[in-house]
Design an enzyme around this catalytic site. Structure first.
Site, PDB file in Angstrom:
ATOM      1  CG  HIS A 193      -2.036  -0.982   1.144  1.00 17.73           C
ATOM      2  ND1 HIS A 193      -1.836  -2.347   1.166  1.00 17.73           N
ATOM      3  CD2 HIS A 193      -3.381  -0.798   1.044  1.00 17.73           C
ATOM      4  CE1 HIS A 193      -2.997  -2.970   1.082  1.00 17.73           C
ATOM      5  NE2 HIS A 193      -3.957  -2.053   1.005  1.00 17.73           N
ATOM      6  CG  HIS A 235       2.857  -3.564   6.194  1.00 12.10           C
ATOM      7  ND1 HIS A 235       3.520  -4.457   5.386  1.00 12.10           N
ATOM      8  CD2 HIS A 235       1.611  -3.439   5.670  1.00 12.10           C
ATOM      9  CE1 HIS A 235       2.723  -4.849   4.403  1.00 12.10           C
ATOM     10  NE2 HIS A 235       1.560  -4.240   4.563  1.00 12.10           N
TER      11      HIS A 235
END
Length: 271
Positions: A193, A235
């Site tokens: 992303h 993440h």
């Protein structure tokens, strides 16, 4: 001969090393000789009984153990620095994972953070680009949209390849969603992303005429989408930062292989 013998005897008498207190320096004592000979005999007898293969193995272990101890007790400066930064990254990422699950401090905002992350997902952007490409009637618009589609496809392939090589897990044990499996965004490093929103924001800033407030909002959107992945626990911080770097590099790659209007028209006619 008779004259030389008294001379040699006189030399021996005058030699300091021949005195009783210095005899142990010149000749080993009988007790020591017997002890050494007995130890040699015992080692010689124990050698065949223990087997010929036991000796070399023990010697190898005795030679290797000090080296291994030195490697463990004296690690390199680079190893210490890397492990320290890695520990800090994991600790900070877990602290910022405030929406990792429902029991977290910001667990109620998890749905909103996930919705913000969907705005930077690859599947909606590819579908929206294809719809706009079909409805576009200008050559300039088709050229920009075709290169944007190329950038999105390159982003998915590059990030998926890097994630397969690194195979780094996230700070929390969270299973990827369905859209993540479709774009092969199943590992943590680099953040897909983050790379996508960095590439898109740079692409729009270069190829679209936007007012200053919209340009600021575009940059803020990219930052919010990137760090929202840390908040939901998918993440680490370094994954997002590296994703921003890879997104910028992907933009530079698309600029280098930019397809002209004629090439885009040829591809559209084939499609």
């Amino acid at each position: 001969m008779p004259a030389s013998q008294p001379r040699s005897r006189a030399r021996d008498r005058n030699n300091v090393l021949n005195r009783a207190e210095f005899l142990s320096l010149n000749q080993p004592l009988e007790g020591n000789q017997e002890g050494r000979s007995s130890s040699r005999k015992q080692s010689g007898q124990a050698g065949p009984a223990g087997g010929p293969s036991a000796g070399p193995k023990e010697r190898r272990q005795s030679q290797q153990l000090p080296e291994e101890d030195c490697m463990q007790l004296n690690p390199s400066f680079k190893g210490i620095a890397f492990n320290s930064l890695l520990a800090i990254d994991i600790c900070m990422s877990k602290r910022l994972g405030v929406c990792a699950n429902r029991a977290s401090s910001w667990g109620g905002a998890r749905s909103m953070i996930n919705l913000l992350g969907i705005t930077g997902h690859g599947i909606p952007w590819i579908a929206g680009t294809l719809i706009c490409l079909v409805k576009s009637s200008t050559l300039a618009g088709q050229e920009v949209l075709m290169n944007l589609l190329l950038a999105l496809l390159l982003d998915i392939m590059i990030v998926a390849g890097l994630q397969k090589l690194a195979k780094r897990k996230g700070p929390y044990d969270i299973n990827p969603g369905l859209l993540d499996y479709l774009t092969m965004d199943t590992y943590a490093f680099p953040a897909g992303h983050a790379s996508r929103v960095a590439m898109l924001s740079k692409f729009f800033l270069n190829h679209l005429v936007l007012a200053i407030p919209l340009r600021i909002l575009l940059v803020l959107w990219a930052l919010c989408v990137g760090f929202s992945r840390v908040m939901i626990g998918r993440h680490h911080i370094t994954d997002v930062l590296s994703g921003f770097v890879f997104g910028y590099l992907q933009f530079r790659l698309v600029e280098l292989i930019w397809m002209s209007s004629n090439t885009c028209q040829m591809l559209i006619s084939i499609w």
